[in-house]
Design an enzyme around this catalytic site. Structure first.
Site, mmCIF file in Angstrom:
data_model
loop_
_atom_site.group_PDB
_atom_site.id
_atom_site.type_symbol
_atom_site.label_atom_id
_atom_site.label_comp_id
_atom_site.label_asym_id
_atom_site.label_seq_id
_atom_site.Cartn_x
_atom_site.Cartn_y
_atom_site.Cartn_z
ATOM 1 N N LYS A 16 -7.672 -67.791 -11.832
ATOM 2 C CA LYS A 16 -6.651 -66.748 -11.699
ATOM 3 C C LYS A 16 -7.024 -65.716 -10.656
ATOM 4 O O LYS A 16 -6.149 -65.160 -9.989
ATOM 5 C CB LYS A 16 -6.380 -66.079 -13.048
ATOM 6 C CG LYS A 16 -5.687 -67.050 -13.992
ATOM 7 C CD LYS A 16 -4.923 -66.369 -15.077
ATOM 8 C CE LYS A 16 -4.081 -67.412 -15.804
ATOM 9 N NZ LYS A 16 -3.940 -67.164 -17.210
ATOM 10 N N LYS A 47 -2.963 -78.819 -14.319
ATOM 11 C CA LYS A 47 -2.362 -78.551 -15.629
ATOM 12 C C LYS A 47 -0.893 -78.128 -15.464
ATOM 13 O O LYS A 47 -0.558 -77.477 -14.467
ATOM 14 C CB LYS A 47 -3.172 -77.422 -16.264
ATOM 15 C CG LYS A 47 -2.844 -77.084 -17.688
ATOM 16 C CD LYS A 47 -3.850 -76.074 -18.208
ATOM 17 C CE LYS A 47 -3.682 -74.701 -17.615
ATOM 18 N NZ LYS A 47 -2.820 -73.770 -18.324
ATOM 19 N N LYS A 86 3.061 -72.411 -17.210
ATOM 20 C CA LYS A 86 4.268 -71.579 -17.318
ATOM 21 C C LYS A 86 4.602 -70.938 -15.987
ATOM 22 O O LYS A 86 5.743 -70.764 -15.630
ATOM 23 C CB LYS A 86 3.986 -70.384 -18.247
ATOM 24 C CG LYS A 86 3.928 -70.640 -19.682
ATOM 25 C CD LYS A 86 3.892 -69.272 -20.380
ATOM 26 C CE LYS A 86 3.054 -69.292 -21.627
ATOM 27 N NZ LYS A 86 1.801 -68.569 -21.520
HETATM 28 P P1 TYM Z 1 -1.337 -69.349 -22.853
HETATM 29 O O1 TYM Z 1 -0.192 -68.446 -23.130
HETATM 30 O O2 TYM Z 1 -1.741 -69.601 -21.450
HETATM 31 O O3 TYM Z 1 -1.056 -70.756 -23.514
HETATM 32 C C1 TYM Z 1 -0.685 -70.864 -24.877
HETATM 33 C C2 TYM Z 1 -1.329 -72.101 -25.481
HETATM 34 O O4 TYM Z 1 -0.878 -73.270 -24.793
HETATM 35 C C3 TYM Z 1 -2.000 -74.054 -24.368
HETATM 36 N N1 TYM Z 1 -1.632 -74.709 -23.115
HETATM 37 C C4 TYM Z 1 -1.652 -76.039 -22.935
HETATM 38 N N2 TYM Z 1 -2.010 -77.059 -23.730
HETATM 39 C C5 TYM Z 1 -1.901 -78.323 -23.234
HETATM 40 N N3 TYM Z 1 -1.454 -78.590 -21.978
HETATM 41 C C6 TYM Z 1 -1.097 -77.595 -21.140
HETATM 42 N N4 TYM Z 1 -0.653 -77.870 -19.916
HETATM 43 C C7 TYM Z 1 -1.187 -76.245 -21.599
HETATM 44 N N5 TYM Z 1 -0.906 -75.036 -21.036
HETATM 45 C C8 TYM Z 1 -1.205 -74.117 -21.976
HETATM 46 C C9 TYM Z 1 -3.118 -73.036 -24.172
HETATM 47 O O5 TYM Z 1 -4.379 -73.657 -24.218
HETATM 48 C C10 TYM Z 1 -2.869 -72.098 -25.326
HETATM 49 O O6 TYM Z 1 -3.441 -72.602 -26.506
HETATM 50 N N6 TYM Z 1 -5.372 -66.577 -23.839
HETATM 51 C C11 TYM Z 1 -4.307 -67.358 -24.459
HETATM 52 C C12 TYM Z 1 -3.503 -66.564 -25.461
HETATM 53 C C13 TYM Z 1 -4.363 -65.906 -26.477
HETATM 54 C C14 TYM Z 1 -4.969 -66.547 -27.604
HETATM 55 C C15 TYM Z 1 -5.692 -65.524 -28.275
HETATM 56 C C16 TYM Z 1 -4.954 -67.856 -28.098
HETATM 57 C C17 TYM Z 1 -4.713 -64.607 -26.503
HETATM 58 N N7 TYM Z 1 -5.518 -64.355 -27.579
HETATM 59 C C18 TYM Z 1 -6.418 -65.816 -29.429
HETATM 60 C C19 TYM Z 1 -5.693 -68.135 -29.253
HETATM 61 C C20 TYM Z 1 -6.406 -67.123 -29.910
HETATM 62 C C21 TYM Z 1 -3.381 -67.839 -23.359
HETATM 63 O O7 TYM Z 1 -3.305 -67.275 -22.298
HETATM 64 O O8 TYM Z 1 -2.594 -68.897 -23.713
#
Ligand code: TYM
Length: 331
Positions: free
Chosen positions: A115, A198, A201
């Site tokens: 990032k 990957k 979003k």
């Molecule tokens: P975020 O919002 O980027 O993504 C949310 C969840 O989706 C999963 N993910 C994927 N899994 C499979 N294939 C993909 N292409 C893919 N893209 C995203 C991510 O691994 C995630 O599980 N930091 C986290 C949010 C967060 C969080 C937490 C999660 C903040 N605090 C505490 C768990 C526990 C994030 O940015 O996820």
């Protein structure tokens, strides 16, 4: 300890529309387990301000994310659903956890490295750098045992474990050490146009990312146009055949059919046939989610659930924060 007394928690950043990757990597795995644990899911809005946002857009994105949780099957009768910024303890414990974290550890985080390359001319904010200790606070506040996430977040959950251990060693037993849950299939859904990256979003409206709210005709078009290879064999090989392997993972993660069985069923059949089945299965899933989403996209229902969730979350979060403050001598 009975499973029901154990805590499961996960969160999603409201930073763009939710993708099929988010669903298969995290939300689905949470939904199918929510009745087995004391479950919490939250909208990680503090994590969404790492890049400048239009406030109205962020407010809408939080509501969209909430409605999407419900549409995907998160059940407010089984799960505490809340907005991260409603529970101030996240910010305070996040700050405390930065003092348990080394600069070297944060510099090595893959997400930070990726990032920080795209920050552009305004430079890298320290918020992006200290994102993992805030994520640790999210997890530790609720005495979490299991964190279902996609592969890209595994490193952050593992760091949380290290930080909990470090804090407990320094100040006495305070935090529960969490385990990560990575689904065996669907943990890293790839971009359909560039299957070495990957699915994200933030990729915007392109042909490589499937958003849960995409028009179904467009979803079909995206899958039929997915980049594959010059062979005709439907075989799972992530190195040599990343495009086909990605589609096999999507099919397997949605239907539960195992990969060898999919390979066997498609022996001697072409990519067109295979892609049509993947498109049918994905469209069927999204059709249900989209119909549910319309039911839940009601600000009054969402506000009630969020207010109730925040109240319940605060009780546990404040107890944990008090314990940490006492351990540190801040009390
Ligand atoms: P975020 O919002 O980027 O993504 C949310 C969840 O989706 C999963 N993910 C994927 N899994 C499979 N294939 C993909 N292409 C893919 N893209 C995203 C991510 O691994 C995630 O599980 N930091 C986290 C949010 C967060 C969080 C937490 C999660 C903040 N605090 C505490 C768990 C526990 C994030 O940015 O996820």
């Amino acid at each position: 300890m009975k499973e029901q007394e154990k805590v499961m928690l996960t969160g999603v950043r409201p930073s763009g529309n939710i993708t099929l990757g988010n669903y298969l990597g995290a939300i689905k795995n949470f939904v199918v387990r929510q009745s087995l644990y004391k479950s919490y899911i939250f909208v990680a809005d503090l994590h969404a301000i790492t890049s400048p946002r239009n406030p109205e857009e962020l407010r809408n994105a939080v509501n969209d994310c909430m409605a999407m949780y419900l549409a995907c099957g998160v059940d407010p009768n089984q799960t505490i659903i809340f907005r991260q910024s409603d529970v101030l303890e996240h910010g305070v414990l996040g700050f405390i956890m930065t003092f348990q974290t080394h600069m070297g550890e944060l510099s090595r985080m893959t997400q930070f490295k990726l990032k920080s390359q795209t920050c552009g001319k305004h430079g890298i904010d320290t918020g992006l750098f200290v994102y993992p200790p805030l994520m640790s606070a999210d997890i530790l506040l609720y005495n979490t045992s299991i964190v279902p996430v996609g592969l890209d977040q595994q490193q952050h959950v593992e760091l949380t474990r290290d930080l909990a251990q470090r804090f407990n060693r320094r100040y006495g037993d305070t935090f529960k050490e969490p385990d990560v849950y990575i689904a065996p299939v669907g943990n890293k859904i790839l971009n359909l146009q560039n299957p070495t990256e990957k699915m994200n979003k933030s990729d915007g409206q392109n042909m490589g990312t499937i958003f849960l709210m995409d028009d179904l005709k467009l979803v079909r078009k995206k899958i039929m146009a997915a980049v594959t290879d010059s062979e005709t064999v439907i075989h799972f090989d992530e190195e040599q055949k990343p495009g086909i392997s990605n589609l096999i993972s999507i099919l397997s993660a949605i239907t539960g059919e195992d990969i060898p069985s999919i390979e066997k069923r498609f022996e001697g059949r072409g990519y067109g046939d295979f892609k049509r089945e993947v498109a049918d299965v994905v469209c069927h899933l999204l059709e249900k989610i989209q119909a549910n989403y319309q039911k839940f996209k009601n600000p009054e229902i969402l506000d009630d659930i969020l207010n109730d969730g925040a109240k319940k979350a605060r009780i546990v979060a404040s107890e944990t924060l008090e314990r940490a403050k006492l351990a540190l001598g801040l009390k």
